[in-house]
Design a protein around this motif. Sequence first.
Motif, PDB file in Angstrom:
ATOM      1  N   VAL A  14       0.952  -1.208   0.019  1.00 52.72           N
ATOM      2  CA  VAL A  14      -0.006  -0.090  -0.001  1.00 52.72           C
ATOM      3  C   VAL A  14       0.907   1.345  -0.072  1.00 52.72           C
ATOM      4  N   TRP A  15       1.131   1.839  -1.252  1.00 56.16           N
ATOM      5  CA  TRP A  15       1.644   3.103  -1.337  1.00 56.16           C
ATOM      6  C   TRP A  15       1.065   4.076  -0.863  1.00 56.16           C
ATOM      7  N   THR A  16       1.603   5.456  -0.474  1.00 56.37           N
ATOM      8  CA  THR A  16       0.756   6.712  -0.453  1.00 56.37           C
ATOM      9  C   THR A  16       1.145   7.774  -1.414  1.00 56.37           C
ATOM     10  N   ALA A  17       0.575   8.749  -1.581  1.00 56.76           N
ATOM     11  CA  ALA A  17       1.033   9.804  -2.497  1.00 56.76           C
ATOM     12  C   ALA A  17       0.501  10.996  -2.059  1.00 56.76           C
ATOM     13  N   GLN A  18       1.248  12.056  -2.199  1.00 59.05           N
ATOM     14  CA  GLN A  18       0.821  13.313  -1.754  1.00 59.05           C
ATOM     15  C   GLN A  18       1.732  14.566  -2.591  1.00 59.05           C
ATOM     16  N   ALA A  19       0.804  15.495  -2.931  1.00 57.12           N
ATOM     17  CA  ALA A  19       1.318  16.363  -3.929  1.00 57.12           C
ATOM     18  C   ALA A  19       1.600  17.733  -3.074  1.00 57.12           C
ATOM     19  N   PHE A  20       2.701  18.316  -3.789  1.00 59.81           N
ATOM     20  CA  PHE A  20       3.163  19.722  -2.879  1.00 59.81           C
ATOM     21  C   PHE A  20       3.413  20.742  -4.016  1.00 59.81           C
ATOM     22  N   PHE A  21       3.182  22.025  -3.616  1.00 64.20           N
ATOM     23  CA  PHE A  21       3.219  23.042  -4.181  1.00 64.20           C
ATOM     24  C   PHE A  21       4.035  23.869  -3.404  1.00 64.20           C
ATOM     25  N   LYS A  22       5.302  24.459  -3.731  1.00 66.04           N
ATOM     26  CA  LYS A  22       6.424  25.245  -2.728  1.00 66.04           C
ATOM     27  C   LYS A  22       6.108  26.556  -2.736  1.00 66.04           C
ATOM     28  N   GLY A  23       5.046  27.070  -3.587  1.00 61.82           N
ATOM     29  CA  GLY A  23       4.820  28.557  -3.442  1.00 61.82           C
ATOM     30  C   GLY A  23       5.927  29.257  -4.393  1.00 61.82           C
ATOM     31  N   ASN A  24       5.418  30.441  -4.710  1.00 62.73           N
ATOM     32  CA  ASN A  24       6.163  31.499  -5.391  1.00 62.73           C
ATOM     33  C   ASN A  24       5.976  33.025  -4.930  1.00 62.73           C
ATOM     34  N   ASP A  25       6.487  33.782  -5.937  1.00 63.90           N
ATOM     35  CA  ASP A  25       6.482  35.104  -5.270  1.00 63.90           C
ATOM     36  C   ASP A  25       4.801  35.854  -5.538  1.00 63.90           C
ATOM     37  N   LYS A  26       3.850  35.210  -6.044  1.00 63.24           N
ATOM     38  CA  LYS A  26       2.451  35.483  -5.970  1.00 63.24           C
ATOM     39  C   LYS A  26       1.647  34.331  -5.515  1.00 63.24           C
ATOM     40  N   ALA A  27       1.921  33.327  -4.872  1.00 59.88           N
ATOM     41  CA  ALA A  27       0.994  32.273  -4.320  1.00 59.88           C
ATOM     42  C   ALA A  27       1.979  31.460  -3.132  1.00 59.88           C
ATOM     43  N   TYR A  28       1.040  31.261  -2.228  1.00 63.23           N
ATOM     44  CA  TYR A  28       1.473  30.583  -0.972  1.00 63.23           C
ATOM     45  C   TYR A  28       1.644  28.980  -1.429  1.00 63.23           C
ATOM     46  N   GLU A  29       2.392  28.323  -0.619  1.00 62.44           N
ATOM     47  CA  GLU A  29       2.612  27.051  -0.673  1.00 62.44           C
ATOM     48  C   GLU A  29       1.565  26.323  -0.326  1.00 62.44           C
ATOM     49  N   THR A  30       1.275  25.096  -0.634  1.00 64.53           N
ATOM     50  CA  THR A  30       0.107  23.985  -0.284  1.00 64.53           C
ATOM     51  C   THR A  30       0.229  22.676  -0.455  1.00 64.53           C
ATOM     52  N   GLU A  31      -0.473  22.070  -0.035  1.00 65.73           N
ATOM     53  CA  GLU A  31      -0.047  20.469  -0.345  1.00 65.73           C
ATOM     54  C   GLU A  31      -1.335  19.760  -0.092  1.00 65.73           C
ATOM     55  N   SER A  32      -1.570  18.533  -0.853  1.00 62.17           N
ATOM     56  CA  SER A  32      -2.827  17.727  -0.896  1.00 62.17           C
ATOM     57  C   SER A  32      -3.080  16.980   0.229  1.00 62.17           C
ATOM     58  N   ASP A  33      -4.227  16.306   0.227  1.00 62.26           N
ATOM     59  CA  ASP A  33      -4.252  15.184   1.274  1.00 62.26           C
ATOM     60  C   ASP A  33      -3.452  13.885   0.778  1.00 62.26           C
ATOM     61  N   ILE A  34      -3.338  13.126   1.602  1.00 68.58           N
ATOM     62  CA  ILE A  34      -2.370  11.816   1.368  1.00 68.58           C
ATOM     63  C   ILE A  34      -3.335  10.929   1.052  1.00 68.58           C
ATOM     64  N   ILE A  35      -3.155  10.152   0.036  1.00 70.69           N
ATOM     65  CA  ILE A  35      -4.192   8.980  -0.457  1.00 70.69           C
ATOM     66  C   ILE A  35      -3.325   7.744  -0.741  1.00 70.69           C
ATOM     67  N   PRO A  36      -3.972   6.606  -0.340  1.00 70.63           N
ATOM     68  CA  PRO A  36      -3.394   5.246  -0.342  1.00 70.63           C
ATOM     69  C   PRO A  36      -3.651   4.685  -1.816  1.00 70.63           C
ATOM     70  N   ILE A  37      -2.649   3.962  -2.181  1.00 75.46           N
ATOM     71  CA  ILE A  37      -2.740   3.119  -3.675  1.00 75.46           C
ATOM     72  C   ILE A  37      -2.127   1.869  -3.277  1.00 75.46           C
ATOM     73  N   THR A  38      -2.918   0.785  -3.606  1.00 74.36           N
ATOM     74  CA  THR A  38      -2.519  -0.390  -3.402  1.00 74.36           C
ATOM     75  C   THR A  38      -2.090  -1.249  -4.552  1.00 74.36           C
TER      76      THR A  38
END
Length: 223
Positions: free
Chosen positions: A162-186
């Motif tokens: 069971v793998w997990t996946a999560q997406a990340f945006f590190k932010g830039n000069d016009k937008a704040y950083e954010t991250e997705s929920d963690i999802i399981p993948i079998t």
Amino acid sequence: GKLSPLPIPKKVTPNNETLISYVTNSTQLEKATLRYTIDDWKNTSQINMVIDNRTCNVTIPKQQAGTIVKYTVQANDILKNNLNATGNFTVKNDSQITNFNATKNPLVLGNNITVTGTVSTQTADTPIQVKFTLLNETKNVNCVALDNGTFTASFAPQTSGVWTAQAFFKGNDKAYETESDIIPITVNEPTFIQKNGLFLGVGFIGAMGAVGAVVYVKKYRGS
């Protein structure tokens, strides 16, 4: 005396006016003004601050995303002491990652794990990093969101589980950083038939061919 800042919001967006507040460790304040710039002091605006005993505050109007606001505070207390302070903050769009899912789940080892999602940064060519994890094994995949914010990332796992996946945006000069929920993948081990289907098929065809040959020979001999 000294002016100390009271906390301002960690995130200032274009939808927010920003309250700037200071408190002195000396005596009651008599007057305070705030001067601010959004173009590195090429142009400035000045606002009289509201006094409440030892505190002073003022609201800076809404600004566009990407704006760096710099300001200075000059105050006088009732003992005619001059008090000064400086500060700054950056205005950015809020962002979030939504609709983050695997295109196929569960899947069989030997196939790619593929995930998709949407990032709302209001900026083009947004870089996204997706982290795939299984126990102590981690794979980072970089991709770029399209103009509509959608993105896709894939990789070929070498281990079932069971793998997990999560997406990340590190932010830039016009937008704040954010991250997705963690999802399981079998990721399942292939079944015996999935592992050996080709060989079983070839064997079956060969066996059927041999049976056909025997029947033909018997018919030929019997004629």
